[in-house]
Design an enzyme around this catalytic site. Structure first.
Site, short mmCIF file in Angstrom:
data_model
loop_
_atom_site.label_atom_id
_atom_site.label_comp_id
_atom_site.label_asym_id
_atom_site.label_seq_id
_atom_site.Cartn_x
_atom_site.Cartn_y
_atom_site.Cartn_z
N HIS A 187 4.11 48.51 77.99
CA HIS A 187 4.06 49.50 76.79
C HIS A 187 4.28 50.92 77.47
O HIS A 187 3.92 51.10 78.76
CB HIS A 187 2.94 49.62 76.48
CG HIS A 187 2.45 50.16 75.02
ND1 HIS A 187 2.68 51.51 75.12
CD2 HIS A 187 2.61 49.71 73.67
CE1 HIS A 187 2.40 51.94 73.69
NE2 HIS A 187 2.43 50.93 72.95
N ASP A 213 1.74 43.16 70.16
CA ASP A 213 2.41 41.98 69.64
C ASP A 213 2.23 40.70 70.42
O ASP A 213 2.65 39.65 69.63
CB ASP A 213 4.05 42.30 69.89
CG ASP A 213 4.53 43.46 69.05
OD1 ASP A 213 5.09 44.30 69.46
OD2 ASP A 213 4.17 43.57 67.88
C1 SDX Z 1 5.41 48.01 70.21
O1 SDX Z 1 5.51 52.77 71.29
C2 SDX Z 1 4.51 52.16 70.89
O2 SDX Z 1 3.47 52.55 70.37
C3 SDX Z 1 5.04 50.87 70.11
C4 SDX Z 1 3.98 49.83 69.47
C5 SDX Z 1 3.34 50.61 68.13
O3 SDX Z 1 2.26 50.45 67.65
O4 SDX Z 1 4.32 51.12 67.70
O5 SDX Z 1 2.97 50.04 70.32
C6 SDX Z 1 4.33 48.64 69.29
O6 SDX Z 1 6.52 48.17 70.18
C7 SDX Z 1 4.63 47.34 71.63
C8 SDX Z 1 5.83 46.85 72.53
C9 SDX Z 1 6.39 45.58 72.10
N1 SDX Z 1 7.59 45.48 72.99
C10 SDX Z 1 7.56 44.38 73.78
O7 SDX Z 1 6.73 43.63 73.92
C11 SDX Z 1 8.95 44.11 74.50
C12 SDX Z 1 8.68 44.08 75.98
N2 SDX Z 1 8.12 45.13 76.36
C13 SDX Z 1 9.08 45.93 77.26
O8 SDX Z 1 10.31 45.88 76.75
C14 SDX Z 1 8.64 47.28 77.78
O9 SDX Z 1 7.48 47.16 78.20
C15 SDX Z 1 8.65 48.39 76.68
C16 SDX Z 1 9.94 48.50 76.04
C17 SDX Z 1 7.39 48.11 75.59
C18 SDX Z 1 8.13 49.71 77.50
O10 SDX Z 1 9.06 49.90 78.15
P1 SDX Z 1 9.28 51.20 79.09
O11 SDX Z 1 8.23 52.13 78.84
O12 SDX Z 1 10.88 51.80 78.75
O13 SDX Z 1 9.53 50.82 80.50
P2 SDX Z 1 10.48 50.23 81.27
O14 SDX Z 1 10.99 49.06 80.41
O15 SDX Z 1 11.40 51.08 81.99
O16 SDX Z 1 9.96 49.04 82.55
C19 SDX Z 1 9.14 49.69 83.59
C20 SDX Z 1 8.99 48.59 84.48
C21 SDX Z 1 10.23 47.97 84.96
O17 SDX Z 1 10.28 47.28 86.17
P3 SDX Z 1 11.22 48.22 87.38
O18 SDX Z 1 12.57 48.26 86.78
O19 SDX Z 1 10.66 49.40 87.45
O20 SDX Z 1 11.02 47.19 88.45
O21 SDX Z 1 8.14 47.51 84.14
C22 SDX Z 1 8.92 46.27 83.89
C23 SDX Z 1 10.43 46.83 83.76
O22 SDX Z 1 11.22 45.76 84.30
N3 SDX Z 1 8.62 45.88 82.51
C24 SDX Z 1 8.44 44.38 82.26
C25 SDX Z 1 7.97 44.17 81.09
N4 SDX Z 1 7.81 45.74 80.50
C26 SDX Z 1 8.14 46.59 81.37
N5 SDX Z 1 8.89 43.53 83.08
C27 SDX Z 1 8.51 42.34 82.29
N6 SDX Z 1 8.09 42.11 81.18
C28 SDX Z 1 7.72 43.12 80.43
N7 SDX Z 1 7.41 42.96 79.20
#
Ligand code: SDX
Length: 380
Positions: free
Chosen positions: A262, A316
């Site tokens: 998140h 989710d």
């Molecule tokens: C919702 O914003 C909100 O409030 C949204 C929400 C709402 O109520 O409106 O809460 C609802 O959208 C919840 C989120 C649903 N999405 C997912 O479950 C999809 C998977 N999650 C990721 O795509 C990610 O965690 C995000 C998009 C939710 C957040 O991503 P960020 O803040 O842009 O962080 P990032 O992608 O840059 O990740 C930071 C690090 C990375 O690793 P490094 O490159 O630094 O080594 O964390 C890792 C990422 O690879 N990472 C994950 C991960 N989420 C982050 N690695 C594996 N699996 C994951 N799910």
């Protein structure tokens, strides 16, 4: 205004507005709507009461809540033209694309909403909140080759949605489970779809344009579209024994695991806890579902590996298991998220209407320096 020189990818942590609607503490795992902790609202409130609270900032009195329920249920019906539109989509269309189109179309059937007019806004607030479930249910029936079921005025928001889907009144447990899920999904500060709605509304476009834009943002797998993909992942894994191998494959391919991580929460999402306990109660009454065991094992394996990076289950992760147990189709999970979040989106638009400023951020230009035109015969 001087252009800020420092790029912030995804505007992470950059305040886009002052807001009094909801509050998150991402390290403590706190979520409050107008100061009320989400756990208390999930336990004791209803979607209608929560929608009122988000919009007005106070819990409604009994007479306010009763009047709101009547006003809402009075505008659930869709005009024939909307049903014809929904019937025109191919049955293979994703329900979120249909919903985005239909919300904008609904605005085309309604009287103009003058920006800044409180009465016009209230009419649109009621209409969008009330008609969104009708749109989702009508398309679901049409793509199944069935006639849409007209909404009833004597059922709650959640119960009426299930009634329009199945053509029969839901049992109390199912209606209450969905009602709590809608409360838990109703608002969440400046998430991508709320920001999208506020950007569109900032141009003095209307609530229908803005909510339609928000539906588009919510569809994405990184946002609301994750709930549908979580269930598909759990079905692909198939059993507790397969979890570790599947997770290791995701870890090595550096894939994002749906339902985890998140932008704000660095601990387990409080809504994830709340949905989990909702599921525990539901499965105790309606019977266990093996896919829940797969989810619990996946949570353990992923948090073991990524927990100290702040990656934990988000809203989710468990929602789809609950929706599946209610008999809801997997590609309708995100439309259900939209049914709930419409309450938050509209509260944010109303807040912005009080003191609107066009959103028009800057950029850091990294393109070509200025240069002269080259006639086509001189190009190589
Ligand atoms: C919702 O914003 C909100 O409030 C949204 C929400 C709402 O109520 O409106 O809460 C609802 O959208 C919840 C989120 C649903 N999405 C997912 O479950 C999809 C998977 N999650 C990721 O795509 C990610 O965690 C995000 C998009 C939710 C957040 O991503 P960020 O803040 O842009 O962080 P990032 O992608 O840059 O990740 C930071 C690090 C990375 O690793 P490094 O490159 O630094 O080594 O964390 C890792 C990422 O690879 N990472 C994950 C991960 N989420 C982050 N690695 C594996 N699996 C994951 N799910």
């Amino acid at each position: 205004t001087a252009e800020a020189k420092q790029l912030v990818p995804g505007l992470a942590g950059v305040p886009a507005a002052e807001s009094a609607i909801s509050y998150i503490d991402g390290n403590a795992g706190v979520l409050e709507y107008r100061g009320y902790p989400i756990e208390q609202l999930a336990e004791r409130s209803t979607f209608e009461e929560t929608a009122w609270l988000l919009m007005h900032g106070q819990l409604p009195t009994k007479s306010q809540l009763d009047a709101f329920g009547r006003d809402l249920s009075a505008v659930r019906e869709l005009p024939d033209g909307m049903l014809a539109l929904l019937g025109a989509f191919p049955k293979t269309a994703h329900p979120m694309l249909v919903l985005q189109s239909a919300i904008a179309a609904l605005g085309a059937f309604e009287r103009e909403v003058r920006f800044g007019d409180e009465e016009d806004f209230r009419r649109a607030w009621l209409r969008i909140l009330a008609a969104t479930p009708t749109i989702v249910a009508a398309f679901e029936r049409l793509r199944r080759g069935e006639q849409p079921v007209a909404p009833r005025v004597d059922l709650s928001h959640a119960a009426n949605f299930l009634y329009m889907l199945n053509g029969e009144e839901p049992d109390e447990i199912a209606a209450r489970v969905l009602d709590v899920a809608l409360v838990l999904h109703a608002d969440h500060t400046m998430n991508a779809s709320t920001f999208a709605a506020r950007v569109v509304y900032g141009t003095n476009a209307g609530p229908y344009d803005s909510v339609s834009a928000a539906v588009g943002a919510l569809h994405g797998p990184l946002h609301g579209g994750a709930n549908e993909r979580v269930l598909r992942s759990l079905e692909t894994i198939g059993s507790v024994e397969n979890v570790r191998a599947w997770a290791d494959q995701q870890f090595s391919s550096k894939g994002k695991i749906m339902g985890f991580g998140h932008r704000v929460y660095k601990v387990k999402d409080p809504r994830s806890f709340a949905l989990q306990s909702l599921g525990d109660k539901m499965f105790a009454k309606l019977g266990h579902t093996p896919i829940y065991d797969v989810a619990l094992e996946l949570e353990k394996v992923v948090v073991e590996r990524l927990g100290d990076k702040g990656i934990h289950p988000n809203v989710d992760f468990f929602s789809g298991i609950i929706y599946q147990k209610l008999g809801l189709p997997t590609d309708q999970f995100t439309p259900i998220f939209a049914i709930a979040r419409a309450a938050g989106w509209l509260a944010h638009l109303h807040e912005q209407m009080q003191d609107n400023k066009l959103f028009r951020p800057g950029q850091i230009y990294v393109g070509e320096a200025s240069r002269d035109y080259v006639p086509i015969d001189n190009r190589v």
